[in-house]
Design an enzyme around this catalytic site. Structure first.
Site, PDB file in Angstrom:
ATOM      1  N   SER A 105       0.865  -1.188   0.000  1.00  0.00           N
ATOM      2  CA  SER A 105       0.000   0.000   0.000  1.00  0.00           C
ATOM      3  C   SER A 105       0.894   1.228   0.000  1.00  0.00           C
ATOM      4  O   SER A 105       1.995   1.218   0.576  1.00  0.00           O
ATOM      5  CB  SER A 105      -0.876   0.035   1.254  1.00  0.00           C
TER       6      SER A 105
ATOM      7  N   TYR B  96      -1.248  -0.440  10.291  1.00  0.00           N
ATOM      8  CA  TYR B  96      -1.473  -0.957   8.932  1.00  0.00           C
ATOM      9  C   TYR B  96      -0.327  -0.525   8.015  1.00  0.00           C
ATOM     10  O   TYR B  96       0.232  -1.334   7.255  1.00  0.00           O
ATOM     11  CB  TYR B  96      -2.812  -0.436   8.419  1.00  0.00           C
TER      12      TYR B  96
HETATM   13  P1  NAP Z   1     -11.406  -5.742   0.586  1.00  0.00           P
HETATM   14  O1  NAP Z   1     -12.284  -5.168  -0.476  1.00  0.00           O
HETATM   15  O2  NAP Z   1     -11.702  -5.458   2.012  1.00  0.00           O
HETATM   16  O3  NAP Z   1     -11.329  -7.335   0.342  1.00  0.00           O
HETATM   17  C1  NAP Z   1     -10.637  -8.097   1.270  1.00  0.00           C
HETATM   18  C2  NAP Z   1     -10.491  -9.528   0.801  1.00  0.00           C
HETATM   19  O4  NAP Z   1      -9.677 -10.225   1.762  1.00  0.00           O
HETATM   20  C3  NAP Z   1     -11.795 -10.299   0.728  1.00  0.00           C
HETATM   21  O5  NAP Z   1     -11.656 -11.288  -0.264  1.00  0.00           O
HETATM   22  C4  NAP Z   1     -11.898 -10.925   2.110  1.00  0.00           C
HETATM   23  O6  NAP Z   1     -12.704 -12.117   2.146  1.00  0.00           O
HETATM   24  C5  NAP Z   1     -10.460 -11.258   2.395  1.00  0.00           C
HETATM   25  N1  NAP Z   1     -10.131 -11.249   3.828  1.00  0.00           N
HETATM   26  C6  NAP Z   1     -10.445 -10.306   4.748  1.00  0.00           C
HETATM   27  N2  NAP Z   1      -9.944 -10.635   5.950  1.00  0.00           N
HETATM   28  C7  NAP Z   1      -9.324 -11.823   5.798  1.00  0.00           C
HETATM   29  C8  NAP Z   1      -8.629 -12.702   6.667  1.00  0.00           C
HETATM   30  N3  NAP Z   1      -8.499 -12.439   7.994  1.00  0.00           N
HETATM   31  N4  NAP Z   1      -8.124 -13.847   6.163  1.00  0.00           N
HETATM   32  C9  NAP Z   1      -8.273 -14.143   4.865  1.00  0.00           C
HETATM   33  N5  NAP Z   1      -8.910 -13.357   3.975  1.00  0.00           N
HETATM   34  C10 NAP Z   1      -9.433 -12.216   4.444  1.00  0.00           C
HETATM   35  O7  NAP Z   1      -9.877  -5.262   0.369  1.00  0.00           O
HETATM   36  P2  NAP Z   1      -9.172  -4.475  -0.844  1.00  0.00           P
HETATM   37  O8  NAP Z   1      -9.375  -3.027  -0.649  1.00  0.00           O
HETATM   38  O9  NAP Z   1      -9.493  -5.118  -2.133  1.00  0.00           O
HETATM   39  O10 NAP Z   1      -7.644  -4.747  -0.472  1.00  0.00           O
HETATM   40  C11 NAP Z   1      -6.878  -5.779  -1.052  1.00  0.00           C
HETATM   41  C12 NAP Z   1      -5.413  -5.496  -0.730  1.00  0.00           C
HETATM   42  O11 NAP Z   1      -5.051  -4.218  -1.261  1.00  0.00           O
HETATM   43  C13 NAP Z   1      -5.113  -5.431   0.773  1.00  0.00           C
HETATM   44  O12 NAP Z   1      -3.843  -6.008   1.032  1.00  0.00           O
HETATM   45  C14 NAP Z   1      -5.061  -3.940   1.052  1.00  0.00           C
HETATM   46  O13 NAP Z   1      -4.267  -3.649   2.171  1.00  0.00           O
HETATM   47  C15 NAP Z   1      -4.457  -3.440  -0.229  1.00  0.00           C
HETATM   48  N6  NAP Z   1      -4.713  -2.018  -0.490  1.00  0.00           N
HETATM   49  C16 NAP Z   1      -5.979  -1.556  -0.687  1.00  0.00           C
HETATM   50  C17 NAP Z   1      -6.160  -0.211  -0.936  1.00  0.00           C
HETATM   51  C18 NAP Z   1      -7.518   0.395  -1.165  1.00  0.00           C
HETATM   52  O14 NAP Z   1      -7.628   1.632  -1.211  1.00  0.00           O
HETATM   53  N7  NAP Z   1      -8.573  -0.411  -1.314  1.00  0.00           N
HETATM   54  C19 NAP Z   1      -5.062   0.666  -0.969  1.00  0.00           C
HETATM   55  C20 NAP Z   1      -3.810   0.152  -0.758  1.00  0.00           C
HETATM   56  C21 NAP Z   1      -3.630  -1.188  -0.534  1.00  0.00           C
HETATM   57  P3  NAP Z   1     -14.326 -12.007   2.424  1.00  0.00           P
HETATM   58  O15 NAP Z   1     -14.911 -11.394   1.167  1.00  0.00           O
HETATM   59  O16 NAP Z   1     -14.780 -13.409   2.622  1.00  0.00           O
HETATM   60  O17 NAP Z   1     -14.505 -11.128   3.612  1.00  0.00           O
END
Ligand code: NAP
Length: 251
Positions: free
Chosen positions: A146, A160
């Protein structure tokens, strides 16, 4: 007989960035195994999209605070597809926005268990499977970090941000460690992307609040992160390892 499709393992593929990676990977010709934690209906939707693209899908329930779940995820992926060509180490969690002075141990434990220990254990399983020194076929790992690792997330979630700093460091070290074993390791650092993760930080509308500070003047879409991930995995990126690619709209 037609050649078998390459296979990819995406962690946290039921929603957000992971779902976009799973769906684009299928369009690019990969069979897709992905994990989810509990939202089966979302996982079923992603399976349907992968199958609609003509590829095989396997969704596996796995909690990344459990080493056993991570090992079992890899076992199921290998049983289903044989060789796994790429890992997208995407699972990541946030806790509600707070200053560091108000953090407690339980919160820190959860962030570091899932975001750091879970990701490193998952990379370990990838190396055990892919390393040419262990009889594997080589492969590619893309860790999802991130931009918080660069900015530190003051007043929101320094824990985080620090967990994502660990992912960057792991990427650089592991890339060097396994470069001679047929495995490339890179990271993508997304900026503010429209997904559900911001709700778990306590501010579902966060992307719209911060987008004015983004040089491109908008939040990102999960599919825009998926494009970078799929490039890093493909042979087109054959000379790229140990790289950390910011996909942030210019931040
Ligand atoms: P998200 O929409 O919250 O999706 C999270 C995913 O991870 C879902 O498939 C969820 O499964 C799964 N998950 C959640 N908790 C878990 C656990 N304890 N064990 C195993 N699986 C788990 O997240 P996202 O925004 O797409 O983020 C994906 C990655 O990108 C993360 O590493 C995040 O830190 C990074 N990121 C995101 C952003 C942003 O702005 N969105 C920015 C920078 C980095 P369920 O659907 O079953 O809950």
């Amino acid at each position: 007989m037609a050649d078998k499709s390459p296979a990819i393992l995406v962690t946290g593929g039921s929603r957000g960035i992971g779902a976009a990676v799973a769906e684009l990977a299928a369009l690019d010709g990969y069979d897709v195994c992905f994990s989810y934690r509990s939202r089966k209906a979302d996982a079923d939707r992603v399976c349907a999209a992968v199958e609609e693209a003509g590829r095989q899908a396997l969704a596996v329930e796995a909690d990344f605070s459990s080493e056993g779940d991570i090992v079992d995820l890899w076992r199921q992926a290998i049983d289903a597809f044989g060789v796994i060509h790429a890992l997208v180490n995407n699972v990541g969690v946030l806790e509600p926005q707070k200053r560091l002075v108000d953090f407690d141990e339980k919160r820190l434990q959860r962030i570091f268990d899932v975001n750091v220990i879970g990701a490193i254990l998952c990379a370990r399983e990838a190396v055990r499977h892919m390393s040419t020194q262990r009889g594997g076929a080589g492969g590619a790992i893309v860790n999802i970090s991130s931009i918080a690792a660069r900015f530190g997330s003051p007043g929101e979630y320094i824990d985080y941000a620090a967990s994502k700093g660990s992912i960057d460091t792991m990427t650089v070290g592991l890339a060097k460690e396994v470069a001679g074993e047929g495995i490339r390791v890179n990271a993508v650092r997304p900026g503010s992307i429209y997904t559900d993760i911001h709700a778990s930080g306590g501010e579902p509308g966060r992307v719209d609040r911060v987008k004015a500070h983004v040089p491109l003047q908008r939040g990102g879409r999960p599919a825009e992160i998926a494009e970078a991930v799929l490039w890093l995995i493909a042979d087109r990126a054959s000379y790229t390892t140990g790289a950390i690619l910011d996909v942030t709209g210019g931040l």
